[in-house]
Design an enzyme around this catalytic site. Structure first.
Site: not given
Length: 271
Positions: A152, A165
């Site tokens: 990501s 995250y």
């Protein structure tokens, strides 16, 4: 001339296969000629997607498992091997964020929900590592294969609010490189590991953070668009080309890499 981009004859399992990005991964693999195991916690969605593929001439099996439950993963692996007899690839698509892993701007940074952050980090890191341990063993027995992790933009830049995250995806990047080297030390070029790093794509987990009910952008959505040179969010199907390339023999000399599919987000300095 052989089509090295084809996945014909290959069996690929996709964790998180019942999600929005997972659906594109599954369909892309089938369109490239591969058979696919659709793994997720939602049995209804997994079976609906597998049935649609099989009715249209493809090959798919629904597999129900939590990526943090080794016993369920082992059962899913056996079900896939019973159906197809082999496994050639793994896409670690499961992961994401959850409300308890979000720190809002008005919350005390020294009283954040550490358990929530830990849980989000766990599902992204261990939800990648554990399936690799289980399904990678089957790939090794096949003799050749490719594993694709999902990284990501959060792993390389400080994205506010979602610390768990961020940490989880940064750890996935470290694991991606480390494990790729260890695979090469043991299997040469036979088994490879790489990662896709999506930019901002709308999913059920982030839709309310990035868009308003009337289809506009939230403040956070506007910031993401402003930092993306293409000035739009990605379409899930725009991940397919990069994924199929990494799973196919066309990327035979590629391992330990992270491929950004982000509309330029990762390279833009903001000015």
């Amino acid at each position: 001339m052989d089509n090295n981009f084809s996945l014909k004859g290959k069996v690929i399992i996709v964790t998180g296969g019942t999600g929005i990005l997972g659906n594109s991964f599954v369909n892309g693999i089938v369109e490239a000629g591969g058979a696919v195991g659709i793994l997720g916690r939602n049995r209804q969605i997994a079976e609906e997607r597998a049935d649609a593929i099989n009715k249209n001439g493809g090959q798919a099996i629904a597999l129900v498992a939590d990526v943090l439950n080794e016993a369920e993963l082992q059962a899913a692996k056996q079900a896939l091997l019973n159906r197809f007899g082999r496994l050639d690839g793994l896409v670690n698509g499961a992961g994401g964020n959850m409300p308890q892993g979000v720190l809002q701007p008005d919350e005390d940074i020294f009283a954040m929900n550490l358990d929530g952050m830990k849980k989000v980090m766990e599902v992204n890191l261990w939800g990648t590592l554990l399936p690799t341990q289980v399904f990678g063993e089957a790939i090794a027995k096949t003799g050749r294969g490719s594993i694709v992790n999902i990284s990501s933009m959060n792993s390389k830049r400080a994205i506010t609010k979602v610390l768990g995250y961020n940490m989880g995806k940064a750890a996935v990047d470290c694991y991606n490189q480390w494990f790729a080297v260890e695979l090469a030390n043991r299997y040469g070029d036979a088994i490879r590991m790489n990662a896709l790093a999506p930019g901002f794509f709308l999913t059920e987990q982030n839709r309310n953070l990035l868009t308003t009910p009337d289809g506009g952008y939230t403040q956070r959505g506007e910031l993401a668009i402003r930092q993306t040179p293409f000035k739009r969010f990605g379409n899930p199907d725009e991940l397919i080309g990069a994924l199929v390339w990494l799973l196919s023999d066309a990327s035979a000399f590629v391992t330990g890499s992270m491929l950004c599919v982000d509309g330029g987000f990762s390279i833009f300095g903001g000015v």
